[in-house]
Motif scaffolding. Structure first.
Motif, PDB file in Angstrom:
ATOM      1  N   SER A 126      -8.181   5.628   9.212  1.00 28.98           N
ATOM      2  CA  SER A 126      -8.330   5.913   7.783  1.00 28.98           C
ATOM      3  C   SER A 126      -8.614   7.373   7.473  1.00 28.98           C
ATOM      4  N   ASN A 164      -8.336   0.193   2.702  1.00 27.63           N
ATOM      5  CA  ASN A 164      -6.941   0.003   3.104  1.00 27.63           C
ATOM      6  C   ASN A 164      -5.959   0.574   2.086  1.00 27.63           C
ATOM      7  N   GLY A 165      -6.317   1.719   1.514  1.00 24.39           N
ATOM      8  CA  GLY A 165      -5.383   2.408   0.620  1.00 24.39           C
ATOM      9  C   GLY A 165      -5.582   2.128  -0.841  1.00 24.39           C
ATOM     10  N   ASN A 221      -5.150   3.438  -6.602  1.00 26.10           N
ATOM     11  CA  ASN A 221      -3.756   3.046  -6.470  1.00 26.10           C
ATOM     12  C   ASN A 221      -3.456   1.615  -6.877  1.00 26.10           C
ATOM     13  N   LYS A 250      -0.854   4.842   0.207  1.00 26.55           N
ATOM     14  CA  LYS A 250      -1.735   5.227   1.301  1.00 26.55           C
ATOM     15  C   LYS A 250      -1.312   6.579   1.854  1.00 26.55           C
ATOM     16  N   ARG A 301      -8.388  10.859   3.468  1.00 27.65           N
ATOM     17  CA  ARG A 301      -8.983   9.559   3.791  1.00 27.65           C
ATOM     18  C   ARG A 301      -8.445   8.462   2.876  1.00 27.65           C
ATOM     19  N   ASN A 302      -8.195   7.306   3.481  1.00 30.84           N
ATOM     20  CA  ASN A 302      -7.891   6.080   2.743  1.00 30.84           C
ATOM     21  C   ASN A 302      -9.137   5.214   2.688  1.00 30.84           C
ATOM     22  N   LYS A 337       0.816  -1.213   0.000  1.00 30.27           N
ATOM     23  CA  LYS A 337       0.000   0.000   0.000  1.00 30.27           C
ATOM     24  C   LYS A 337       0.854   1.268   0.000  1.00 30.27           C
ATOM     25  N   THR A 380      -7.690   6.718  -2.413  1.00 31.50           N
ATOM     26  CA  THR A 380      -7.393   7.793  -1.473  1.00 31.50           C
ATOM     27  C   THR A 380      -8.074   9.075  -1.929  1.00 31.50           C
TER      28      THR A 380
END
Length: 792
Positions: free
Chosen positions: A516, A570-571, A623, A118, A566-567, A115, A574
């Motif tokens: 997050s 879990n990334g 991402n 993130k 904010r993520n 990640k 974003t």
């Protein structure tokens, strides 16, 4: 009873505090580098999962963590590299160097497990964008070559003045308000070929970071942004070469060990040659560039490293050899990294920077040379107090040598007399301290203070004016005019003509709502002592840098920013939303009809005003997966005001706020990258922004049979909306496992639908009909290109 309970509680608290601080603590420190070439990696995450604490490697790949005695799991992660996890037993100070290997992605999944994109929720950092070179290389390669400046134009709050114009603008600031650093050396013009290429050869670049706000106290001297770029150090394991051959330009880089695992070199060169095709058609006009990057790295021992890096670049624009414009940057940096202890890291640098700009005008019969040089010594320290607190402190001193212009005749019959405009000198020392501190699991803060001084130095004769006003107001004509000097004052070499001093506080705070989400805010004050004298919206070779003095006061910035970060998943996704407001004092404005070229008394045509900018920025990123990229949007306003100095003066633009030449109300950029399979990948960038503010005539009058246009208020009109789509496709042929040669084909199209974006609109009288007409100038239509990249 209650008193006893309170007393026991106090004693217990004191005992706990003393026990906490008396726990044995030890330090793990070292560096993180690329296993393939020994390049140090900056910004690597070093994380202790058991304590939920960690740090990042600094600009030179060093890290340090002080923790209580114990056994921990340490995780090292960085974009584009395989995550490394191991268990450490911390019962004494440990020096541990880590080497990361490049990540080999399975294209069936294309999942980055660590990640890397993130958002760091806990870190008190906002208004900052970091682009790893591995990310930039996945972006569309326009004209077959990835471009550092074009990559940051896809970020919120960043625009350029228009097509065919160099430089970039950040949060409504002018191009000269950006501090651009290459290996800590100042770059005064960031573009080749009028903005078509940047001066940064991406093959030689390791990392970059753009600060738009919340700028650390170690940076100073500009009021809009800092673009900090670091070159590679060179492969100390093996010799390698890579490059590219394109239709417009080519490049070549060589790197390798001088002493294996100890000393290395890097040399990279680029050149364009499209102008050579014009020669085949007997066209004597030409425009081309060339540049050279170099670096030598030497690891003396575990505590000392020495680096020497340089850059040299030139642009040449010629019209039939009678008009030749040459300009470019030259920089040299000698740098020494020293580790005093496992907690105290230092970097000392001696830096030389030179920007030359000149003209050769054979049809008039003279050469014009001008430029700016600076000599810089800086000494930076980073002290890792503990895992919660880091101290950055140091000093910086810059000596400036300004050459506003020198005229020399090209022949004895030209009738031009040689002349040297007064050279100017200045000295700018500064000291700073910065603190990075984690106050709790939810709150972290960066705060610091910079104190900068500026001394305008002789040798020069300075004009004096009545009431100390170099510009006077003519009440009858309602215009500003040059004042007549009433005398002069002579200053000897290095004698102080004027001096200034400014405190520049900085603070940034992050509050983590949960793992997050976070809310962040920042404030920073900055001073800029240099002014760019220009009558265009972007830097040109005729622009002249000049220092602050009694007439040209330093620009002072106050900027506030607040953001939500904010993520998601879990990334995987974003979101960054920021709002900013900034105001600037002492922004220069020019009187109507100002003569800026070869002016030895520039104070006679400028007035001091104010500037402000405010807006909303949104950056949404995907991402992971075969398709990834980002969408950035900025809604902002950039304005300037120069009121009258008293009730009798009108000021500029009647003293009202007006749009600056780089005001862009709307700015949208969509960047996409798609990995189809092992052979093919695709990229695209769509850009849309409000047209550049301009001033159109709102009427005309006839004087002696000559039609004279009458202009309205400044910048109350706009060019048409600007938009463009660029695409690229990269083909990687199947590699022969027995060959070390790696090649790829890059096909790109600039401006796919051939949008005729207006660079300017001029007004003229049609010779046939006699009617007035507007004429749009468009520089580029569709531009296809193909490049072959290789490495071995």
């Amino acid at each position: 009873m209650n008193k006893t309970i309170k007393l026991v509680s106090i004693i217990a608290a004191i005992f706990f505090i003393n026990f906490s601080y008396s726990q044995e603590k030890f330090t793990i420190s070292g560096s993180v580098s690329d296993a393939k070439n020994n390049e140090t990696l900056l910004g690597v995450s070093v994380y202790i999962r058991d304590l939920k604490t960690g740090t990042n490697t600094n600009e030179y790949g060093f890290y340090s963590l002080t923790l209580p005695k114990g056994t921990y799991t340490i995780t090292i992660s960085y974009l584009g590299f395989t995550e490394l996890t191991e268990e450490i037993n911390l019962n004494s100070d440990i020096k541990k160097n880590y080497k990361l290997t490049e990540e080999s992605l399975l294209l069936n999944e294309v999942i980055v497990t660590d990640k890397p994109n993130k958002i760091n929720i806990q870190k008190a950092e906002l208004s900052t964008n970091k682009l790893a070179i591995s990310t930039i290389k996945k972006m569309p390669a326009i004209l077959g070559e990835i471009d550092i400046i074009k990559s940051i134009l896809t970020l919120p709050g960043v625009t350029n003045a228009g097509e065919g114009q160099s430089g970039f603008n950040v949060r409504g600031g002018a191009a000269d308000q950006n501090l651009i650093l290459l290996d800590e050396a100042t770059i005064y013009n960031s573009s080749h070929l009028f903005g078509f290429f940047s001066v940064f050869n991406a093959d030689a670049i390791k990392d970059l970071k753009l600060y738009k706000g919340g700028i650390p106290a170690k940076y100073g001297g500009r009021v809009a942004s800092v673009l900090d770029i670091y070159q590679k150090e060179g492969n100390s394991n093996d010799f390698h070469m890579n490059g590219g051959i394109g239709l417009i330009s080519s490049r070549l880089l060589a790197e390798g060990p001088i002493v294996k695992n100890k000393a290395s070199f890097l040399v990279a060169g680029r050149s364009s040659y499209a102008h050579l095709f014009l020669k085949l058609t007997d066209n004597q006009n030409s425009a081309y560039f060339y540049d050279l990057n170099t670096k030598l790295s030497y690891i003396i021992n575990d505590n000392n490293s020495l680096y020497v890096s340089g850059y040299f670049g030139r642009d040449v624009f010629s019209l039939n050899n009678s008009f030749v414009n040459t300009y470019g940057n030259s920089v040299l940096n000698v740098r020494w990294n020293h580790l005093f202890s496992n907690k105290l890291f230092s970097n000392a640098s001696l830096i030389y920077s030179d920007y030359y700009y000149g003209l050769k005008l054979d049809f008039i019969g003279f050469n014009w040379d001008s430029g700016i040089k600076n000599y810089n010594f800086k000494y930076d320290f980073k002290y890792y107090l503990n895992d919660k607190t880091k101290l950055n402190f140091g000093l910086n001193s810059v000596y400036y040598d300004f050459n506003p212009g020198k005229i020399e005749p090209t022949n004895s019959s030209s009738g031009i007399n040689p002349d040297q405009l007064d050279k100017k000198y200045a000295f700018e020392p500064a000291v700073y301290i910065d603190v990075e501190q984690t106050l709790s699991e939810k709150i972290s803060v960066n705060y610091g203070l910079r104190y900068s001084s500026f001394y305008r130095l002789g040798q020069q004769e300075i004009n004096s004016y009545l009431n100390n006003e170099a510009v006077v107001f003519n009440p009858e004509l309602q215009i500003y005019e040059k004042a007549t000097p009433i005398g002069t004052e002579s200053f000897g070499k290095n004698e102080t003509i004027a001096s200034f001093g400014n405190f520049e506080p900085r603070i940034a705070v992050s509050y983590a709502i949960n793992e997050s989400e976070a809310i962040k805010a920042s404030y920073n004050r900055m001073s800029q002592y240099l002014h760019l004298i220009s009558n265009t919206q972007s830097p040109t070779p005729l622009d002249v840098w000049t220092p602050s003095d009694d007439f040209l006061k330093p620009q002072l910035l106050d900027q506030f920013a607040v953001g939500y970060f904010r993520n998601f998943e879990n990334g995987k996704y974003t979101l960054e939303v920021e709002s900013f407001y900034k105001k600037i004092k002492n922004r220069l404005d020019y009187i109507d009809g100002a003569d800026l070229i070869a002016n030895n008394a520039i104070e006679q045509v400028v007035l001091s005003g104010n500037a402000r900018a405010y807006g909303l920025e949104i950056l949404a990123k995907k991402n992971e997966g075969r398709l990834n990229g980002w969408v950035s949007y900025t809604l902002s306003r950039s304005e300037q005001q120069t009121p009258g100095r008293n009730a009798n003066e009108t000021g500029i633009n009647n003293g009202e706020w007006y749009k600056t030449g780089w005001d862009k109300l709307h700015n949208l950029s969509v960047t996409g990258m798609y990995q189809l399979n092992e052979k093919w990948s695709f990229g695209s960038i769509f850009s849309l922004q409000s047209g550049q503010p301009v001033t159109y005539p709102n009427g005309q009058y006839v004087y002696q049979d000559i039609s004279v246009p009458n202009y309205g208020l400044r910048n109350e009109n706009r060019l048409p909306t600007y938009h463009r789509l660029d695409v690229s496709a990269t083909l990687v042929p199947e590699k022969n496992k027995n060959r070390k040669w790696y090649g790829e084909w890059v096909f790109s199209v600039y401006n796919v639908y051939s949008r005729k974006n207006a660079a300017s609109i001029s007004f003229r009288q049609n010779q046939d009909s006699g009617n007035n007409e507007a004429v749009r100038l468009s520089i580029f239509g569709i531009v296809p290109s193909v490049t072959y990249n290789f490495k071995f």
